[in-house]
Write an enzyme that holds these catalytic residues in place. Sequence first.
Site, PDB file in Angstrom:
ATOM      1  N   ASP A   1      18.285   2.447  -2.589  1.00  0.00           N
ATOM      2  CA  ASP A   1      18.169   2.455  -4.053  1.00  0.00           C
ATOM      3  C   ASP A   1      16.842   3.071  -4.425  1.00  0.00           C
ATOM      4  O   ASP A   1      15.834   2.809  -3.787  1.00  0.00           O
ATOM      5  CB  ASP A   1      18.239   1.018  -4.581  1.00  0.00           C
ATOM      6  CG  ASP A   1      19.678   0.578  -4.747  1.00  0.00           C
ATOM      7  OD1 ASP A   1      20.496   1.413  -5.155  1.00  0.00           O
ATOM      8  OD2 ASP A   1      19.976  -0.590  -4.452  1.00  0.00           O
TER       9      ASP A   1
ATOM     10  N   ARG B   1      19.747   1.147 -29.197  1.00  0.00           N
ATOM     11  CA  ARG B   1      18.953   1.601 -28.040  1.00  0.00           C
ATOM     12  C   ARG B   1      17.551   2.024 -28.475  1.00  0.00           C
ATOM     13  O   ARG B   1      16.999   3.017 -28.030  1.00  0.00           O
ATOM     14  CB  ARG B   1      19.676   2.710 -27.280  1.00  0.00           C
ATOM     15  CG  ARG B   1      20.911   2.173 -26.559  1.00  0.00           C
ATOM     16  CD  ARG B   1      21.887   3.209 -26.166  1.00  0.00           C
ATOM     17  NE  ARG B   1      21.344   4.183 -25.240  1.00  0.00           N
ATOM     18  CZ  ARG B   1      21.600   5.487 -25.305  1.00  0.00           C
ATOM     19  NH1 ARG B   1      22.363   5.955 -26.279  1.00  0.00           N
ATOM     20  NH2 ARG B   1      21.112   6.304 -24.441  1.00  0.00           N
TER      21      ARG B   1
END
Lengths: 680, 569
Positions: free
Chosen positions: A309, A382
């Site tokens: 990751d 957002r």
Amino acid sequence: MATHTKTASSALFDGSLLSRAARDAFRKLDPTQLIRNPVIFVTEVISVLVTILGLRNLASGAPAGFALAIAVFLWLTVLFATFAEAIAEGRGRARAESLKRTRTETMAKLLPNPADRAIFQPVAASALAVGDHVLVEAGDLIPSDGDVVVGMASVNESAITGESAPVIRESGGDRSAVTGGTQVVSDWLVVRITAAPGSTFLDRMIRLVEGAERRKTPNEIALDILLAGLTLIFLIAVVTLVGFARYSGTVLGVPVLAALLVCLIPTTIGGLLSAIGIAGMDRLVRFNVLAASGRAVEAAGDVDTLLLDKTGTITLGNRMASAFIPAPGVTERDLANAIALATLGDETPEGRSILAFARDRHGMAPERPEGAAVVPFSAQTRLSGLDHDGHSFRKGAVDSVLAWLKIRSAPAEFSAAIERIARAGSTPLAVAADGRLMGAIELKDIVKPGIRERFAELRRMGIKTVMVTGDNRITAAAIATEAGVDDFIAEATPEDKLTYIRKVQSDGRLVAMAGDGTNDAPALAQADVGVAMQTGTQAAREAGNMVDLDSDPTKLIEIVEIGKQLLITRGALTTFSIANDISKYFAILPAIFVAAYPELGALNVMHLATPQSAILSAVIFNALIIVALVPLALRGVGFRPIGASALLRRNLLIYGLGGIIAPFIGIKLIDMLLALSGLS
Amino acid sequence: MTFSGWAEILLVLLLIVLAAWPVGLYIARVTKGERGFLHPLLSPIERGFYALAGVDPQHGMSWQGYATALVLLNALHFLMLYAMLRLQFYLPFNPDALAGMSPRLAFNTAMSFVTNTNWQAYGGETTLSPGSQMWGLTSHMFVSAATGIAAALALSRAFAQGGLKTLGNFWADLTRIVLYLLLPIAVVAGIALVALGVPQTLATHADATTLEGAKQTISLGPVAFMEAIKELGTNGGGYFNANSAHPFEGPNAWATMLEAFLVFLIPIALTFTFGKIVGDRRQGYALLAVIGVFVIAAIAIAYHAEAAGNPLLTALGVDPAQGNMEGKELRFGIPLSALFNVITTATSCGAVNAMLDSYMPLGGMTSMFLIQLGEIVPGGVGSGLYGLLVFALIAVFVAGLMVGRTPEYLGKKIQAREVKLAMLAVLILPLSILGLAALSLVVPSALASLGNAGPHGLSEMLYAFTSATGNNGSAFAGLSADTPWLDTTLGIAMLLGRYAFLIPVMALAGSLAEKVKVPPSSGTFPTHGLLFVGLLCGVIIIMGGLQFMPALSLGPLAEHFAMLAGKTF
């Protein structure tokens, strides 16, 4: 790594461990147990035979000294082998004992109605069934593994991880799993039990560490077959020798044949094989990683693709502000001011890095004005920001800010800056104040220092690194280049990971990955080595075949190295053991045939004193080499990331050539000692 | 040892490798079904065979299918040959009306030629008619050689790709090998041998009057073509009892060099074929290098031992400059004898042009040890390659762990099943060689066959079972082999050495073929280059050879050191 594991690993052996192992070594002589190890089992059978013959001679008054001396060292060979295994097990057992102490009987607060915390009945933890709900309050031990259904609490998990700083556990999300035996430090939790008594994480861990669940790994089985085959080959050679010798007019005694056989069969690796496997698991445990099986550790050595990751593994966890870029007609100062105000209510690490950047680079550190209203980030807009005195400041993703400003297309200069930021692998945020576009913030992913070199090392080991990120392709490509990974999966969904793993596996490659979320579970299960984070969800912890107690995904790299080290140790000692045979021929053959053909004494290149001392020296060397190699078996042969060719050359030189030469020296020395002490 | 002696040896070896290279690539090509330069001429015949037998050459076989076809065909040929040898008296081309063989000798001989051993317990020209020699023995020399090559191809293919379900078609492989490879070379070589003075006639003898006026009957027969395939297929069964030492089998140095060339041609060529099939030529070169190390070392030892002469004779005043010429043909001398001898024992050929019984102990031991290693450097046609690959797998398995990965050879992981099958195959060698030889040395009826006492007798017996198990067929001589005990036990040794080795190898091929092929990376164990060559040589010596050392030390080694000490038996 936590401190207590360091102290545990500081001493390879200690007194109590040794005496316990010595006792276990005798217990392990039980032939029904020993039959699992064909080479040592054959040695034991032969030891019994030679002992009986020696004692019979003794009783009948025939010369028995030589036979009994051989018998003693054959028994020592067997004992050293069982001792090696016992000492490897002993090291794990100490850890298991400390774990067992945390598994004391606890009382649980069973909630008949999960919605009502007020009514609970005390039951024994061992009586809990899967699906029960329990209440755990500050100071309580969590009775069993489970998922947090309601509540948030700080939990001390040092019993499992050795890390004393408490961690947050809360319902929903990826931090909902709690482990039996850990303690709630503050607040309360309602936990739904997910593990039946006796099969909790702690139970599994104890069994693993104790080695109770140890099964032979595929490579161990293959190696066992090879060793059994070699034993058979040499058995044929020694048994048929009776016929050849009879033809040649010489009768070979059983002790002599027994000595020849035991010296030729690969007792060294046969005696150390299981110790090597146990020690490999133990190294992982000391490294705070639990492997579900030896098979997983072996697979780690074979891994040739690492799925990592991006966030937390390749880059530092959080993006940091690295530049403010004003929109046309806006001064840097005004921009910095607007940014600072828009960020005042933002408590995220990114927000803090923006404030720090505004303060350090632009001298802008405004106090929150009286009566200002923080606008928190919401999934709909957002955006986040601050409203104060009729002014409003917002920051967020570029398209969201433009939408808030109701601007269809941003100024060309601004768009160019945004594109440049994205291409560099950074994340652009737009900032607006009072309906005006002020500029952009560049949030940069900081690649961990030293990680590039690690990846270069992995490449030399033949391991491909693949970065997995939710970022778009451009951003991902830029970070991939900077970190030096071989490949990347951008805009990755959990399904993408799974598909990628399957594709790579169909090419015959082995994949390792680390993960913590529930949606990582399928990929963790599919990967050949799936390392779940201790902090992760129950689903992830069950899907993976390893659990990292420190929850540090970077450790994947070391896990691979530990796996390789295990395989190298096995290979090195096998090679050493087989290479030893050459010198033993030169010691024993002239000695046993010298009666039939005195001229064969010419083969006695070591100039061993007498035939008896030659045979005895070979047998003694054969026994002592096992115990001499125990530390190496437990510690493991060092692994160097220098590529397979160089590694092979190095190890072949040390263990192959060394294996040919070492016994010549060892046998000669033992023979000299025997001659000096007048024993022969 | 002389410079010219070594030059002669190395020149022959160099020529062989140079010729083997294109032949190897040609084998890979025609057995894949691609067209070669002989196709215009021979492909109608090939298609005719398929049509006649109802074979689809494209149809791939599983390892079980391949192995079953191979074993059944061999069994059928065994029965045919057995019948032919027993019924010789009633069959054509038997001008001297030679009687049929006894059951046990026919069993031994049929087994010998079906397994590519060509152990000759019979007397050659005095036992067998030209007819039996031609369609009885010579035809089986083609079949047994082609069988070995086919099995080696099947194993090579298993390494070529991942996830293979089939190993190829046995019938097509066999047909193509015989038709495009063995027959054409045998025809050309046969004509060349005729030109060099080897007879090829249906007449069984010529009558001559010697200078002293005495009448002499000189045996003749269809020798040249049998000689060609005898060498080319590493068979080794000569027309005459004296084998290649007979002036009509090896009339001069040129014929001997041609024969040595033929013996090595296909075993060496197959290393190039292997490299081609697995798609990495370096893999083939590595195997060739291993073969080279053993062959040159063996020649050096044998040459040195023979050239130095017998110290006992030197002490009696014999000029040591000539070396040990006992049992050697003056027309070849020591270098060619040593070369020929190493070549025919390093391969499973077993042709002899000098009598090993008369070699110096170490010279004879070199030959015996080469066979005991499993007939793999380079071994018989095909059988050598698959044997060598079994050892390569074991070598990779033992040392491969030292790079920190579970071992893989050419991208195929070596796991429990492969190790089991490889060990099963390797186990046959000591079991059959040591087991049967030790037994024969304590059975009185077998002991009566020995021509010599002491360690030399042990060598004779050990050599016989070594040769039979290794499917070599050469004899140490000095042993009267046609006895009930030896006919039977040696027949069993041949059977075990061939099929008890081959069947696990076919299973191994099936198991490997199915596996995925892991692409190589810098973490992969490198199986080419000097390091691997050295490793494989070491593993062959330690795991393939050391178990024979106790027995060898009571035979040739004891004899050698006793000779140095001035003792005879």
